[in-house]
Design an enzyme around this catalytic site. Structure first.
Site, PDB file in Angstrom:
ATOM      1  N   HIS A  60       0.838  -1.204   0.000  1.00 59.20           N
ATOM      2  CA  HIS A  60       0.000   0.000   0.000  1.00 59.20           C
ATOM      3  C   HIS A  60       0.868   1.247   0.000  1.00 59.20           C
ATOM      4  O   HIS A  60       2.077   1.177   0.171  1.00 59.20           O
ATOM      5  CB  HIS A  60      -1.019   0.002   1.154  1.00 59.20           C
ATOM      6  N   HIS A  62       1.455   3.755   1.906  1.00 61.54           N
ATOM      7  CA  HIS A  62       1.924   4.473   3.094  1.00 61.54           C
ATOM      8  C   HIS A  62       3.447   4.542   3.062  1.00 61.54           C
ATOM      9  O   HIS A  62       4.118   3.553   2.736  1.00 61.54           O
ATOM     10  CB  HIS A  62       1.439   3.787   4.379  1.00 61.54           C
ATOM     11  N   ASP A  64       5.902   4.419   5.075  1.00 61.91           N
ATOM     12  CA  ASP A  64       6.780   3.462   5.766  1.00 61.91           C
ATOM     13  C   ASP A  64       6.825   2.095   5.077  1.00 61.91           C
ATOM     14  O   ASP A  64       7.550   1.205   5.501  1.00 61.91           O
ATOM     15  CB  ASP A  64       6.366   3.319   7.244  1.00 61.91           C
ATOM     16  N   HIS A  65       6.062   1.955   3.994  1.00 63.23           N
ATOM     17  CA  HIS A  65       6.086   0.696   3.229  1.00 63.23           C
ATOM     18  C   HIS A  65       6.632   0.912   1.819  1.00 63.23           C
ATOM     19  O   HIS A  65       6.792  -0.033   1.061  1.00 63.23           O
ATOM     20  CB  HIS A  65       4.672   0.116   3.114  1.00 63.23           C
ATOM     21  N   ASP A 206      -0.764  -4.242   6.486  1.00 58.28           N
ATOM     22  CA  ASP A 206      -1.500  -3.512   7.517  1.00 58.28           C
ATOM     23  C   ASP A 206      -2.993  -3.819   7.402  1.00 58.28           C
ATOM     24  O   ASP A 206      -3.579  -3.682   6.324  1.00 58.28           O
ATOM     25  CB  ASP A 206      -1.285  -2.006   7.354  1.00 58.28           C
ATOM     26  N   HIS A 264       5.497  -5.323  12.688  1.00 60.87           N
ATOM     27  CA  HIS A 264       4.855  -4.008  12.552  1.00 60.87           C
ATOM     28  C   HIS A 264       4.364  -3.511  13.915  1.00 60.87           C
ATOM     29  O   HIS A 264       3.177  -3.264  14.125  1.00 60.87           O
ATOM     30  CB  HIS A 264       3.693  -4.105  11.535  1.00 60.87           C
TER      31      HIS A 264
HETATM   32 ZN   LIG Z   1       2.376   0.365   8.227  1.00 58.53          ZN
HETATM   33 ZN   LIG Z   2      -0.409   1.447   6.560  1.00 56.03          ZN
END
Ligand SMILES: [Zn+2]
Ligand SMILES: [Zn+2]
Length: 300
Positions: A60, A62, A64-65, A206, A264
């Site tokens: 996804h 975001h 941090d990914h 997530d 995570h």
């Molecule tokens: Zn995350």
């Molecule tokens: Zn996320």
């Protein structure tokens, strides 16, 4: 097949944990599931290097990914890579890559083949199938599974010798064909064992706990499930669409997986023993991931 945990922190890194990245080494291939900032350095530190055949999956959009992807693509380019790079992700990932590389003035030396993820089948080759499952998170997010195909049964040369089957016919039997020796017809099952089950790993990415994950992860050898919180912050799982350790364990237990790896983690948890304890009350075969932990996935 080995799983390298290269980033196990949620949102922001800590002194000991980087943001999301899981690398799977299988055969001569490296499969990267999310590449948070600094993933490249984590790969080098883990001794994985960047020369192998690599496929990248972005679950996804975001940061941090995702944002480590740009540095990774730039490095591949500086190294003069020519092999195509396969990148899978939500639709926006293509625009993210193209617009950023253009702004950075990076012209990749290799073709980037982008594939948009959607629910269901993603990709297959002769050895495995990758599937995706839309999760419940604050943006379009996919869990991913890698499932190896069945391997042919084992050929028993001693048995073949004792049945006086000429060596020239062994290959046919291995392929499952019947052969004739003199007057006798030989069934391949006499010398070849049952097909052997492949391995399966699932990465939840997530998500708030969802029923669909149970079927998606069914019988997995390893389920890597997010565990952003513990039961002390259960209210936050629904509010922020993440899972707790106990919720992840319930999914693992219902899906009858062999091993659950929690990852995570919110930065509020320095000590993870309470989260592991919470999960263990529901499902015994659980470990908490840490950066540079390696899990070897043996055949069942
Ligand atoms: Zn995350
Ligand atoms: Zn996320």
């Amino acid at each position: 097949m080995r799983i390298f945990f290269l980033g196990t922190s949620a949102g922001v890194p800590t002194r000991d944990r980087n943001v999301s990245c899981v690398a799977v080494r299988r055969g001569g291939e490296l499969l990267l599931f999310d590449v948070g900032e600094g993933a490249q350095r984590q790969l080098i530190k883990a001794g994985l290097g960047l020369k192998t055949k690599t496929k990248i999956f972005i679950t996804h959009m975001h940061g941090d990914h995702l944002v480590g992807l740009l540095a990774l693509l730039q490095t591949f380019s500086l190294a003069g890579r020519e092999d195509p790079m396969l990148v899978f992700g939500p639709e926006k990932v293509a625009a993210f890559i193209n617009s950023n590389l253009e702004m950075m003035g990076v012209r990749p030396t290799f073709p980037i083949q982008m594939h948009t993820l959607s629910d269901g089948f993603v990709q297959e080759n002769g050895e495995y199938v990758i599937r995706a499952l839309r999760t419940r998170h604050s943006t379009e997010t996919y869990a991913l599974s890698l499932e190896e195909k069945q391997r042919p049964g084992k050929f028993d040369p001693e048995k073949a010798k004792s049945l006086k089957i000429p060596v020239t016919l062994w290959r046919n039997l291995q392929k499952g064909e019947r052969v004739t020796v003199g007057e006798r017809e030989i069934d391949p099952r006499l010398v070849v064992s049952e097909p052997r089950k492949g391995r399966k790993i699932v990465i939840s990415s997530d998500t708030y706990p969802i029923d669909a994950m149970v079927r998606f992860a069914e019988g997995a050898d390893v389920l890597i499930h997010e565990s952003t919180y513990g039961e002390d912050h259960l209210d936050k799982t629904e509010k922020n669409l993440h899972s707790s350790a106990g919720q992840a364990a319930l999914i693992a237990s219902r899906a009858l997986v062999r091993l659950l790896v929690l990852t995570h983690f919110s930065t509020r948890y320095n000590d993870l023993s309470a989260l592991v304890k919470e999960a263990r009350r529901v499902f015994p075969r659980v470990v908490a991931a840490r950066d540079f932990m390696v899990v070897t996935v043996a055949y069942p």
